[in-house]
Write a protein that holds these residues in place. Structure first.
Motif, PDB file in Angstrom:
ATOM      1  N   UNK A   1       0.836  -1.204   0.000  1.00 27.71           N
ATOM      2  CA  UNK A   1       0.000   0.000   0.000  1.00 27.71           C
ATOM      3  C   UNK A   1       0.870   1.253   0.000  1.00 27.71           C
ATOM      4  N   UNK A   2       1.969   1.240   0.774  1.00 23.14           N
ATOM      5  CA  UNK A   2       2.870   2.382   0.789  1.00 23.14           C
ATOM      6  C   UNK A   2       3.473   2.645  -0.576  1.00 23.14           C
ATOM      7  N   UNK A   3       3.866   1.588  -1.281  1.00 24.61           N
ATOM      8  CA  UNK A   3       4.422   1.751  -2.624  1.00 24.61           C
ATOM      9  C   UNK A   3       3.392   2.317  -3.587  1.00 24.61           C
ATOM     10  N   UNK A   4       2.143   1.860  -3.457  1.00 30.45           N
ATOM     11  CA  UNK A   4       1.087   2.366  -4.324  1.00 30.45           C
ATOM     12  C   UNK A   4       0.863   3.860  -4.114  1.00 30.45           C
ATOM     13  N   UNK A   5       0.870   4.295  -2.850  1.00 30.27           N
ATOM     14  CA  UNK A   5       0.690   5.715  -2.555  1.00 30.27           C
ATOM     15  C   UNK A   5       1.855   6.539  -3.089  1.00 30.27           C
ATOM     16  N   UNK A   6       3.081   6.025  -2.965  1.00 26.87           N
ATOM     17  CA  UNK A   6       4.244   6.744  -3.481  1.00 26.87           C
ATOM     18  C   UNK A   6       4.160   6.877  -4.997  1.00 26.87           C
TER      19      UNK A   6
ATOM     20  N   UNK B   1       3.245  10.318  -9.680  1.00 25.34           N
ATOM     21  CA  UNK B   1       2.483  10.617 -10.888  1.00 25.34           C
ATOM     22  C   UNK B   1       1.822  11.987 -10.791  1.00 25.34           C
ATOM     23  N   UNK B   2       1.303  12.301  -9.601  1.00 23.93           N
ATOM     24  CA  UNK B   2       0.665  13.601  -9.409  1.00 23.93           C
ATOM     25  C   UNK B   2       1.681  14.737  -9.548  1.00 23.93           C
TER      26      UNK B   2
ATOM     27  N   UNK C   1       4.055  19.208 -12.535  1.00 24.54           N
ATOM     28  CA  UNK C   1       5.234  19.824 -13.133  1.00 24.54           C
ATOM     29  C   UNK C   1       5.028  20.067 -14.626  1.00 24.54           C
ATOM     30  N   UNK C   2       4.353  19.112 -15.274  1.00 25.87           N
ATOM     31  CA  UNK C   2       4.101  19.267 -16.707  1.00 25.87           C
ATOM     32  C   UNK C   2       3.111  20.394 -16.974  1.00 25.87           C
ATOM     33  N   UNK C   3       2.169  20.596 -16.041  1.00 21.74           N
ATOM     34  CA  UNK C   3       1.145  21.632 -16.244  1.00 21.74           C
ATOM     35  C   UNK C   3       1.626  23.018 -15.821  1.00 21.74           C
TER      36      UNK C   3
ATOM     37  N   UNK D   1      -7.097  15.694  -4.165  1.00 21.28           N
ATOM     38  CA  UNK D   1      -7.049  14.411  -3.474  1.00 21.28           C
ATOM     39  C   UNK D   1      -5.800  14.225  -2.644  1.00 21.28           C
ATOM     40  N   UNK D   2      -4.981  15.286  -2.512  1.00 18.14           N
ATOM     41  CA  UNK D   2      -3.717  15.165  -1.794  1.00 18.14           C
ATOM     42  C   UNK D   2      -3.970  14.824  -0.324  1.00 18.14           C
TER      43      UNK D   2
END
Length: 398
Positions: A219-224, A229-230, A235-237, A327-328
Motif C-alpha cells: 500500500x505504501x508503494x502504491x501511494x508513493x 504521478x501527481x 510539473x508538466x502543467x 485528493x492530496x
C-alpha cells in the motif's frame, strides 16, 4: 480455530417396511413419544477455553438419549444426502445434508433431516459437520429439555471470537486516515515489526491472502507511485499555467539579479501565507486582500522556486496547484507547505499553528534518518530560527 453451524431439522415418517415381521409391535410414533417422556434435560456442560463460553455438545445429547432409545427398542441409521467441500483461506469447509432414520421394532421409521456445516485446518471438517447435524436432529426431534434460561444465550447468539492482534491492525489499516497516509503506514509497519506480526496472514481489502507486512508495504508503494504521478502531472502543467497567467494578466516574472533583489515585505507575507494555504479558496482570499491593498504586482521571492517573481503570478500558480491536488493527503500537503516556509520564522510559526488547529501535532513524519512528531520538528526549527535572528540582531548592534 474450527467452527460449526447447524440448521433446523425436518422430519418425515414412513409406515412399516417389507421387512416387518411383527405388525403387532408398537408403532415408531408411540415409541418416540415414550422416549421423549423418559429423556432427561441437557445442560451446557462443555466450555470453550479459547472463546470463553459454555456450550452443549453432541455427546451430551447422545448421553441423554442412549438409554431411553434402548429401553423402547428404537435405533437410528444415518444417510448422507448431499455433501460439498470448499476452502476458506487456510480452512477446509464442509457442507452436508444428513438424514437420520429412527426405526422401531415394527419396521416403520421417522426421518429427521438437518444441515451441518463446519470448517477445520486439517481433516476434521466432515466429522464436525456430521456432529453438528446430529446434535440438532436429536434435540429438535425429541424436544429435549434444556436448562432454564440457556435458550437465550450461546445456542442462539453465537459468541463472537476474540480478535487476534493482526485483526486489530487490519481494523486500523482500513481507516482512510491510515490507508491513504504513507507516514501512518510507515509507523504501523514499525509497530507491527516490534510486535512480531509482520508475517501474520491477513486478507487485503480485495480479498487476497497475504502477510500483514507485505500488505502495508504494498500500500505504501502504491501511494508513493500515485504521489510521483501527481507531481509529474503538476510539473508538466506548471509552465502552461504560468504562461496563461502571464498572457492574461501581463504579470511575468521579475527579471532582476536574485542577489540584489529585495522583496516587498507585505507582498512577501502574502506569498508565505499562500504557501501554507491548504485550499484553493484560501489562496483566492489572499489574492483579494493583496489586490485591495494594491500589492498584487509587488515583487516577492516565490516560495515554490525561491526566485524573484510577481506576487500575482505566484498566487495564480499556487491556486492552480491546489486545484489539481484536491485528493492530496492532508499530512503530505501540510509537510510540503511546512518545507516551503522552512527557512523563515514567520511561516514556520504559522505551520505550528496550522498543525495544532488540524490535530497534526503528534503525527509522526520522516525527518532526516529518523521519524519524529510534527510538534517536535517544528518546535526545534522555531528555536533554531529564533537563535539565528537573535545572533543577527546582536551582530547588527555591534
Amino acid at each position: 480455530m474450527a467452527t460449526a453451524t447447524e440448521a433446523l431439522a425436518s422430519t418425515t415418517a414412513e409406515g412399516p417396511t417389507s421387512h416387518t415381521q411383527n405388525q403387532a409391535q408398537p408403532s415408531i410414533y408411540q415409541l418416540m413419544a415414550l422416549v421423549m417422556n423418559d429423556v432427561r434435560d441437557v445442560g451446557k456442560n462443555g466450555f470453550n477455553d479459547h472463546q470463553k463460553y459454555k456450550f452443549r455438545g453432541v455427546d451430551d445429547f447422545i448421553g441423554a438419549l442412549a438409554q431411553p432409545l434402548r429401553d423402547h427398542g428404537v435405533f437410528m441409521m444415518t444417510e448422507i444426502l448431499d455433501f460439498q467441500t470448499s476452502v476458506r483461506g487456510k480452512m477446509n469447509a464442509t457442507h452436508m445434508r444428513v438424514a437420520f432414520h429412527f426405526y422401531g421394532p415394527a419396521g416403520d421409521k421417522v426421518t429427521a433431516t438437518t444441515l451441518g456445516e463446519a470448517s477445520d485446518t486439517a481433516d476434521k471438517a466432515s466429522n464436525k459437520a456430521m456432529s453438528a447435524a446430529l446434535k440438532y436432529a436429536l434435540m429438535q426431534t425429541f424436544m429435549i429439555p434444556v436448562d432454564a434460561g440457556s435458550l437465550d444465550d450461546g445456542d442462539r447468539d453465537h459468541p463472537v471470537g476474540q480478535a487476534s492482534a493482526a485483526d486489530g491492525y487490519m481494523q486500523r489499516l482500513r481507516k482512510p486516515a491510515v490507508w491513504n497516509n504513507p507516514t501512518a503506514l510507515l509507523a504501523m509497519h514499525s509497530e507491527a515489526k516490534a510486535d512480531g506480526l509482520l508475517q501474520e496472514t491477513v486478507y487485503a481489502p480485495g480479498g487476497e491472502e497475504m502477510a500483514l507486512g507485505e500488505l502495508i508495504v504494498a500500500r505504501g508503494r502504491a501511494l508513493k507511485a500515485e504521489a510521483a504521478e501527481r507531481e509529474q502531472r503538476q510539473a508538466a502543467e506548471a509552465p502552461a499555467v504560468a504562461a496563461q497567467v502571464a498572457a492574461e494578466t501581463g504579470s511575468g516574472a521579475v527579471a532582476v539579479d536574485p542577489e540584489s533583489f529585495q522583496p516587498h515585505p507585505d507582498g512577501q507575507d502574502f506569498a508565505n501565507q499562500a504557501a501554507l494555504a491548504s485550499s484553493r479558496e484560501a489562496v483566492e482570499g489572499i489574492r483579494s486582500m493583496a489586490a485591495s491593498q494594491n500589492l498584487h504586482r509587488s515583487g516577492v521571492l516565490a516560495p515554490d522556486s525561491g526566485k524573484p517573481d510577481v506576487l500575482e503570478a505566484y498566487l495564480e500558480r499556487r491556486a492552480a496547484e491546489l486545484g489539481s491536488a484536491d485528493g492530496e493527503d492532508v499530512v503530505d500537503g501540510f509537510v510540503r507547505r511546512m518545507r516551503n516556509g522552512w527557512k523563515e520564522l514567520g511561516p514556520t510559526r504559522m505551520a505550528l499553528a496550522e498543525a495544532k488547529e488540524k490535530g497534526l501535532l503528534t503525527t509522526v513524519i520522516p525527518f532526516g534518518n529518523d521519524h519524529l512528531m510534527i510538534q517536535d520538528v517544528l518546535g526545534t526549527r522555531i528555536k533554531a530560527l529564533e537563535e539565528q535572528a537573535a545572533l543577527a540582531n546582536a551582530g547588527a548592534n555591534v
